[in-house]
Scaffold this active site. Sequence first.
Site, PDB file in Angstrom:
ATOM      1  N   LYS A  42     -17.820  -1.259   4.701  1.00 59.96           N
ATOM      2  CA  LYS A  42     -18.008  -2.523   3.833  1.00 59.96           C
ATOM      3  C   LYS A  42     -19.516  -2.700   3.319  1.00 59.96           C
ATOM      4  CE  LYS A  42     -17.042  -7.353   2.603  1.00 59.96           C
ATOM      5  NZ  LYS A  42     -16.334  -8.364   3.051  1.00 59.96           N
ATOM      6  N   GLU A  96       0.911  -1.222  -0.067  1.00 59.99           N
ATOM      7  CA  GLU A  96      -0.006   0.039  -0.146  1.00 59.99           C
ATOM      8  C   GLU A  96       0.850   1.321   0.095  1.00 59.99           C
ATOM      9  OE1 GLU A  96      -0.602  -2.617   1.929  1.00 59.99           O
ATOM     10  OE2 GLU A  96      -2.706  -3.085   1.701  1.00 59.99           O
ATOM     11  N   MET A 156      23.421  10.129   4.366  1.00 62.58           N
ATOM     12  CA  MET A 156      22.929  11.514   4.701  1.00 62.58           C
ATOM     13  C   MET A 156      23.185  11.372   6.241  1.00 62.58           C
ATOM     14  SD  MET A 156      22.347  14.539   4.225  1.00 62.58           S
ATOM     15  CE  MET A 156      21.573  15.104   2.768  1.00 62.58           C
ATOM     16  N   PHE A 164     -12.359  -7.658  13.493  1.00 59.83           N
ATOM     17  CA  PHE A 164     -11.253  -8.008  12.678  1.00 59.83           C
ATOM     18  C   PHE A 164     -11.049  -6.904  11.626  1.00 59.83           C
ATOM     19  CE2 PHE A 164      -9.529 -10.419   8.821  1.00 59.83           C
ATOM     20  CZ  PHE A 164      -8.177 -10.770   9.399  1.00 59.83           C
ATOM     21  N   GLN A 165      -9.524  -6.513  11.562  1.00 57.84           N
ATOM     22  CA  GLN A 165      -9.014  -5.697  10.782  1.00 57.84           C
ATOM     23  C   GLN A 165      -9.662  -4.165  10.682  1.00 57.84           C
ATOM     24  OE1 GLN A 165      -8.703  -7.420   6.761  1.00 57.84           O
ATOM     25  NE2 GLN A 165      -6.625  -7.993   7.198  1.00 57.84           N
TER      26      GLN A 165
END
Lengths: 163, 580
Positions: B183, B71, B492, B133-134
């Site tokens: 959903k 993602e 750096m 869940f999630q």
Amino acid sequence: MSGFKHTIAVLVNDQPGVLQRVAGLFGRRGFNIESITVGQSEEVGLSRMVIVTTGSDTTLEQIEKQLYKLIDVIKVINLSSKPMVARELALIKVKAEPSARPEILGVVETFRASVVDIGANSMMVQSVGDTGKIDAIIELLKPYGIQELTRTGVTAMIRGNAQ
Amino acid sequence: MSAQTPEVRSTEQLREKWMKPEVISGSEILLRSLLLEGVECVFGYPGGAVLYIYDAMYGFEDFKHVLTRHEQGAIHAADGYARASGKVGVCIATSGPGATNLVTGIATAYMDSVPMVVITGNVATSLIGTDAFQEADITGITMPITKHSYLVRDVKDLPRIIHEAFHIASTGRKGPVLIDIPKDVSAAKELFQPPGDVQLRGYNPRTVPNRLQLDKLCRAIGEAERPLILAGGGVIYSGAHEALYEFVTRTQIPITTTLLGLGAFPSGHELWTGMPGMHGTYTSNHAIQQSDLLINIGARFDDRVTGKLDGFAPHAKIVHIDIDPAEIGKNVPTDIPVVGDVKTVLEMLNPIAPAAAKADAWRAQISEWKGTHPFKYQDSEEVLKPQWVIEMLNETTNGEAIVSTDVGQHQMWAAQYYKFNQPRSWITSGGLGTMGFGFPAAIGAQMAHPDRLVISINGDGGMQMCSQELAICAINKIPVKIVVINNQVLGMVRQWQELIYDNRYSHIDLSGSPDFVKLAEAYGVKGLRATNKEEARKAWAEAMDTPGPVLIDFVVAKGENVYPMVTQGSTIDQMLMGDA
Ligand SMILES: Cc1ncc(C[n+]2csc(CCOP(=O)(O)OP(=O)(O)O)c2C)c(N)n1
């Protein structure tokens, strides 16, 4: 810079999460919130928040500008720059054996507060006024033993036709 | 690439096809709405909470969906697409871990004012708040890093919300807007009616400036003896580069462009002084410190530009032109504030702006500084110098490529040695400084400009933060030329440890990095390596002759530092110049 106390009114869309957005903005940018109140406004769908904050004038300017960046913020008014009426409500449960009650009632009367509940050995005092008045009554009731105290924070409005 | 480019349709045709009121699912409403917003390409990754949306995308070809491998790759690609095209970037991810994987990318876009619409799925409305869940409170998590966000509770609101989101993302000070769709909302059926005009009472960005302020500015220009323009990303975002060019040629005021402003003004112009700030030019930093009028156009006085704030531009009257009123006076007290869209402001200024007639000596001073203090480094015939590699890329492409970078020394060398002449050709994470950004952002930029040369310049550290997206280059034949400036360390950080932490090189050794050539080949991307100038020229020529994506591993000197450098707590004219 701790600076001065400022009272601002924020008119917001009555959306879920809007209080979180406003409070979050203060937290994230290191602005101080001394008190915050929120409730319905005169218009359906809009709420008004009154926030008391401390900071320099530059900080206050940033607070206003940053608030305006929130999509749900419609109007920000710096109340303390104008003649305003500011009030908060406190409920004070003070220990009050029957012998002490007359004295306590004396304090209540002087401050034009009221007793809203009496228990076996306590009284609940309700006081409305500006922050200074509430601080003062609490100070005077302290010697009797304050069992519980709750304050609403300041709500405020500009006087009359002042804009 | 052409096979991937979606069929271009006019908005009119789309409207005819999609605007008929019809009962469809929330998911289909989303897709139609995106089309109506003119979306051509989205980057995403599926999961349980967005399965209805992905189901609606099955066989759908009206815009392209790029399946990234993470993602984070998707959101940086959407960001690169937006920066390169000027359009709104769109990214889709599922609830919970999918959504939280977007956080770094959202913050990156927010800091650099990049227009994006981020769509996340969430658990069904009945489960929200139950630690299902999630489940993650992604609107809550991202509140401080989005311009605005929505949790859609009713499918009826979806068309309006999407329309508002695109409007908010792409107007005023641009930024990412998140839409969280539970959903059940993406499953629910509803009569789709395209939304009307956006009506947001609390949102009215002011684009037209106050005319009196412009008059004040014009007077100040006429009086100034040492005027300087400091132009930033806002010039590019508002499409004001031509107006800026006209402003500079009219007024003859020297101009410095910030990191995000590179490309807003042609680098070859005699009045251009280079980038200011921590790794900026001697000329820009001294010019800022000595100026008597500093005209900030669409930059935000970032601390990497200002250095120590008290002591910044001590003699200058400060003008600040910005679309976001909150930027004015935030860091630097402003004498002449101008709130408005940069392009609108400049177009109003151009007919009335006088020439800076008293600044001849100043212009001569600046051109002398430019001559005596260019960027420099000690070249070598034994080892490849990273600066030389960037110079080679610049020369062989005439400064005409779209260049994206990751974050670190290579980013600063690219900013110093690649000479940009066009806006939207330079894609880099300025505000957040996000490692892992550069490569996926280059993929997004190439999607926006299939026919242009896109070069992705990375460190060997940052390359390993999103290297999995090599897969989508190979599969989609996205012809990005991927440059790894391989110094075998977190360069750096090494530089800071050397200069500020007394050579205590704590945890910067990148031993154990993959063989980048083999890594590329493992994904089906051509890999090349160069360890000296001759190999470097040859490898780059081969990369340019190869139609698809190519990765070139330039093995460079390990101990090279970026100069000049202003260390923290110094004013910007106190610069370490290096020993070159
Ligand atoms: C996600 C993230 N983590 C850490 C950092 C801090 N950081 C800035 S530059 C840098 C080193 C980058 O090393 P490399 O990618 O090899 O590039 P180089 O500096 O060598 O060109 C690090 C760790 C960052 N900017 N972003």
